[in-house]
Every structure is written in C-alpha cells, then in structure tokens.
Design a protein around this motif. Structure first.
Motif, PDB file in Angstrom:
ATOM      1  N   TYR A 125       0.841  -1.203   0.000  1.00  0.00           N
ATOM      2  CA  TYR A 125       0.000   0.000   0.000  1.00  0.00           C
ATOM      3  C   TYR A 125       0.876   1.254   0.000  1.00  0.00           C
ATOM      4  CZ  TYR A 125      -3.897  -2.948   1.762  1.00  0.00           C
ATOM      5  OH  TYR A 125      -4.861  -3.901   1.943  1.00  0.00           O
ATOM      6  N   THR A 126       1.912   1.225   0.835  1.00  0.00           N
ATOM      7  CA  THR A 126       2.799   2.386   0.960  1.00  0.00           C
ATOM      8  C   THR A 126       3.516   2.674  -0.353  1.00  0.00           C
ATOM      9  OG1 THR A 126       3.145   1.867   3.314  1.00  0.00           O
ATOM     10  CG2 THR A 126       4.730   3.357   2.271  1.00  0.00           C
ATOM     11  N   LEU A 127       4.053   1.630  -0.984  1.00  0.00           N
ATOM     12  CA  LEU A 127       4.748   1.802  -2.258  1.00  0.00           C
ATOM     13  C   LEU A 127       3.807   2.309  -3.343  1.00  0.00           C
ATOM     14  CD1 LEU A 127       6.948  -1.443  -2.336  1.00  0.00           C
ATOM     15  CD2 LEU A 127       7.701   0.886  -1.814  1.00  0.00           C
ATOM     16  N   LEU A 128       2.589   1.774  -3.375  1.00  0.00           N
ATOM     17  CA  LEU A 128       1.628   2.186  -4.399  1.00  0.00           C
ATOM     18  C   LEU A 128       1.173   3.630  -4.197  1.00  0.00           C
ATOM     19  CD1 LEU A 128      -0.448  -1.113  -4.575  1.00  0.00           C
ATOM     20  CD2 LEU A 128       0.793  -0.081  -6.481  1.00  0.00           C
ATOM     21  N   ALA A 129       0.926   4.009  -2.961  1.00  0.00           N
ATOM     22  CA  ALA A 129       0.513   5.389  -2.681  1.00  0.00           C
ATOM     23  C   ALA A 129       1.600   6.371  -3.119  1.00  0.00           C
ATOM     24  CB  ALA A 129       0.218   5.557  -1.184  1.00  0.00           C
ATOM     25  N   GLU A 130       2.843   6.034  -2.840  1.00  0.00           N
ATOM     26  CA  GLU A 130       3.952   6.914  -3.221  1.00  0.00           C
ATOM     27  C   GLU A 130       4.094   6.988  -4.743  1.00  0.00           C
ATOM     28  OE1 GLU A 130       7.219   5.166  -1.173  1.00  0.00           O
ATOM     29  OE2 GLU A 130       6.715   6.071   0.769  1.00  0.00           O
ATOM     30  N   CYS A 131       3.983   5.843  -5.407  1.00  0.00           N
ATOM     31  CA  CYS A 131       4.117   5.801  -6.871  1.00  0.00           C
ATOM     32  C   CYS A 131       3.045   6.643  -7.554  1.00  0.00           C
ATOM     33  CB  CYS A 131       4.026   4.366  -7.375  1.00  0.00           C
ATOM     34  SG  CYS A 131       5.563   3.451  -7.284  1.00  0.00           S
ATOM     35  N   PHE A 132       1.802   6.448  -7.158  1.00  0.00           N
ATOM     36  CA  PHE A 132       0.706   7.173  -7.799  1.00  0.00           C
ATOM     37  C   PHE A 132       0.784   8.674  -7.490  1.00  0.00           C
ATOM     38  CE2 PHE A 132      -1.512   2.969  -8.014  1.00  0.00           C
ATOM     39  CZ  PHE A 132      -1.672   2.968  -9.393  1.00  0.00           C
ATOM     40  N   ARG A 133       1.233   9.018  -6.306  1.00  0.00           N
ATOM     41  CA  ARG A 133       1.352  10.440  -5.984  1.00  0.00           C
ATOM     42  C   ARG A 133       2.435  11.095  -6.836  1.00  0.00           C
ATOM     43  NH1 ARG A 133       2.163  13.292   0.012  1.00  0.00           N
ATOM     44  NH2 ARG A 133       1.766  15.415  -0.718  1.00  0.00           N
ATOM     45  N   GLU A 134       3.542  10.407  -7.013  1.00  0.00           N
ATOM     46  CA  GLU A 134       4.625  10.940  -7.849  1.00  0.00           C
ATOM     47  C   GLU A 134       4.164  11.129  -9.287  1.00  0.00           C
ATOM     48  OE1 GLU A 134       7.810   8.213  -7.368  1.00  0.00           O
ATOM     49  OE2 GLU A 134       8.340   8.896  -5.339  1.00  0.00           O
ATOM     50  N   ARG A 135       3.206  10.303  -9.713  1.00  0.00           N
ATOM     51  CA  ARG A 135       2.680  10.404 -11.078  1.00  0.00           C
ATOM     52  C   ARG A 135       1.474  11.345 -11.179  1.00  0.00           C
ATOM     53  NH1 ARG A 135       5.347   5.842 -10.588  1.00  0.00           N
ATOM     54  NH2 ARG A 135       6.160   4.707 -12.397  1.00  0.00           N
ATOM     55  N   CYS A 136       1.163  12.015 -10.067  1.00  0.00           N
ATOM     56  CA  CYS A 136       0.021  12.939  -9.998  1.00  0.00           C
ATOM     57  C   CYS A 136      -1.308  12.234 -10.248  1.00  0.00           C
ATOM     58  CB  CYS A 136       0.192  14.094 -10.991  1.00  0.00           C
ATOM     59  SG  CYS A 136       1.673  15.092 -10.681  1.00  0.00           S
ATOM     60  N   GLN A 137      -1.351  10.950  -9.941  1.00  0.00           N
ATOM     61  CA  GLN A 137      -2.605  10.198 -10.017  1.00  0.00           C
ATOM     62  C   GLN A 137      -3.181  10.147  -8.601  1.00  0.00           C
ATOM     63  OE1 GLN A 137      -0.361   7.093 -12.808  1.00  0.00           O
ATOM     64  NE2 GLN A 137      -2.535   6.560 -12.707  1.00  0.00           N
ATOM     65  N   TYR A 138      -3.805  11.236  -8.227  1.00  0.00           N
ATOM     66  CA  TYR A 138      -4.163  11.448  -6.826  1.00  0.00           C
ATOM     67  C   TYR A 138      -5.331  10.594  -6.356  1.00  0.00           C
ATOM     68  CZ  TYR A 138      -1.041  15.380  -7.483  1.00  0.00           C
ATOM     69  OH  TYR A 138       0.059  16.155  -7.775  1.00  0.00           O
ATOM     70  N   THR A 139      -6.245  10.238  -7.241  1.00  0.00           N
ATOM     71  CA  THR A 139      -7.361   9.375  -6.845  1.00  0.00           C
ATOM     72  C   THR A 139      -6.838   8.019  -6.387  1.00  0.00           C
ATOM     73  OG1 THR A 139      -8.868  10.469  -8.384  1.00  0.00           O
ATOM     74  CG2 THR A 139      -9.506   8.284  -7.596  1.00  0.00           C
ATOM     75  N   GLU A 140      -5.935   7.443  -7.171  1.00  0.00           N
ATOM     76  CA  GLU A 140      -5.345   6.152  -6.815  1.00  0.00           C
ATOM     77  C   GLU A 140      -4.469   6.275  -5.570  1.00  0.00           C
ATOM     78  OE1 GLU A 140      -5.286   7.553  -9.760  1.00  0.00           O
ATOM     79  OE2 GLU A 140      -6.274   6.175 -11.167  1.00  0.00           O
ATOM     80  N   ALA A 141      -3.715   7.364  -5.483  1.00  0.00           N
ATOM     81  CA  ALA A 141      -2.853   7.575  -4.315  1.00  0.00           C
ATOM     82  C   ALA A 141      -3.684   7.658  -3.039  1.00  0.00           C
ATOM     83  CB  ALA A 141      -2.031   8.850  -4.496  1.00  0.00           C
ATOM     84  N   ALA A 142      -4.811   8.364  -3.103  1.00  0.00           N
ATOM     85  CA  ALA A 142      -5.684   8.497  -1.932  1.00  0.00           C
ATOM     86  C   ALA A 142      -6.269   7.144  -1.536  1.00  0.00           C
ATOM     87  CB  ALA A 142      -6.803   9.490  -2.233  1.00  0.00           C
ATOM     88  N   HIS A 143      -6.597   6.327  -2.523  1.00  0.00           N
ATOM     89  CA  HIS A 143      -7.148   4.997  -2.245  1.00  0.00           C
ATOM     90  C   HIS A 143      -6.175   4.164  -1.412  1.00  0.00           C
ATOM     91  CE1 HIS A 143      -9.089   1.115  -2.895  1.00  0.00           C
ATOM     92  NE2 HIS A 143      -7.917   0.648  -3.283  1.00  0.00           N
TER      93      HIS A 143
END
Length: 244
Positions: A125-143
């Motif tokens: 979860y932590t790795l995915l949240a960081e990855c999506f945030r870096e890609r500005c995919q905030y909906t996925e990062a928030a999930h």
C-alpha cells in the motif's frame, strides 16, 4: 524515522527478532497477545474473512484461529503452505525497485489473493501510494493511503507518528486531487473542504498527544487545517454575496 515506526506495524516475530541483538525478548502486552493482528491470511473457505495464526513458538504445528467471517479454521497443511508463501513474498518485496509501478502492482495483485490485514500488504500500500502520488494520479494515491490508515488502525489503534503523518499526507493528496480538478478553490464544494480539513484535524490532535501543541510537526498540521478552514469560510462568504 518513518522506517523505524513502520517496524511497529510488522509481525510480532519480526519485531522480537529485531530486539534479539540487544539480548532482549519483548514481553509487552501486544507481543504477548495470542493472535498476531499484523499477520492475517485470506480465508480459503469463504474468500472474504481473515484467518490469523497463533502468536507463540508452536504456531507452525497448529491450525489457524477461526475465520472472522465463516468461522472455519485453516488446516495444519494450509498453515504451512501460507507460512512458506509469506517467506517468499517477504523476499520478493525486498527486491522491488521503489518507483517501479508495474512490478509493485504485479506483486500486489497476487498478494491480495493470499493475505488480508497483513504487513506485506501494508508495505505494498505504501509503495503504491507513493508511486501514484509521484505520477500525480491522486485518486489512486488516496485509495492506497486510505488502505494504509485502515490497516494501522486495525493493527495498532494507538496514537503514533506514522498514523498522524498518514492522515496529514492524505490531506495533502486530497488537496492536490482537488486542485487538479478545479482551477478555482471557490468552486470546490464545502463537503470536500470539510473532508480535507478532517484529515488535517486528525493529524493535528494525534501530534498534540505525541509531541505537544508547539512542536513544529504539530504546528505544520495546524496551519494546513486552518488554511482549509479559512478557505471554507471565504467560499461561504462569497456564496452569500452572490445570493445577495
């Protein structure tokens, strides 16, 4: 610092192993619990409940606790299989390159079929949240940030810096998501602002407990909380003027 606190969210066996270098076996209330809440496995019977394993030295020769949904237990053989898979996944996630979203997602997709409320999923979860945030995919990062928080509150329902920072980060992510969707803060709904404000508020009060009201960590969350609150007040004032 974050890595130090993340150790507290891992299994009892892992935490105790970390302390062996100091010739110390932790006997705290949490480590002495019979069930390890950081080590859940998806029930093979119903597929929706969680089977936890005993937390003692003889866990490898025992069945699981009853599933949280169907009350069935995993057999000794299944327990052994899951323990072997756990070791394999532990080795696998140590090889993951941070930022390699394709690899992380592939491991996560398979891990979901085996684990449930498990520290391996929390790590992913932590790795995915960081990855999506870096890609500005905030909906996925928030999930995935929400998933991190739910895991923490289920496994370690105490005030911790990890939980406080997770709520603050969720506020940041949601703010970034909102700013991406709207070029005018006044167009953001009061409900959305209230949600963001709530994340910062939770972070603030957790940090008050942990380090006091005047610490830099606490004041940072407080400033973000107040900023969103003031935006809400300004938006309401503008709406009242528009309605005359």
């Amino acid at each position: 610092l974050q890595n130090i606190f993340h150790v507290r969210l891992r299994s009892t066996a892992f935490r105790r192993t970390k302390l062996l270098g100091w010739m110390f076996t932790c006997m705290c209330e949490r480590c002495e619990e019979s069930m390890d809440l950081a080590r859940g496995f998806k029930c093979p019977q119903c597929g929706s409940g969680i089977c936890f394993f005993p937390n003692d030295a003889d866990a490898k020769t025992r069945t699981s606790y009853p599933c949280t949904r169907c009350q069935k237990k995993m057999s000794m053989n299944l327990v052994q299989q899951r323990l072997q898979l756990e070791l394999q996944y532990q080795a696998r996630i140590e090889q993951i390159e941070k930022g390699n979203l394709h690899d992380i997602d592939a491991v996560f997709t398979q891990a979901q079929s085996i684990f449930a409320q498990h520290w391996i999923l929390y790590h992913l979860y932590t790795l995915l949240a960081e990855c999506f945030r870096e890609r500005c995919q905030y909906t996925e990062a928030a999930h995935y940030q929400n998933a991190r928080i739910r895991y923490h509150e289920a496994v370690l329902p105490w005030s911790t810096y990890t939980l406080a920072w997770a709520y603050e980060e969720l506020g940041d992510i949601t703010s970034q998501q909102t700013n991406t969707l709207s070029d005018n803060i006044l167009k953001v709904s009061s409900c959305t602002r209230a949600v963001i404000s709530g994340f910062y508020e939770k972070a603030y009060f957790l940090l008050v407990i942990l380090c006091g009201e005047i610490h830099a960590y606490t004041m940072s969350s407080q400033q973000k909380w107040w900023a969103v609150h003031n935006e809400n007040v300004e938006a309401q004032r503008s709406k009242m003027l528009e309605n005359g």
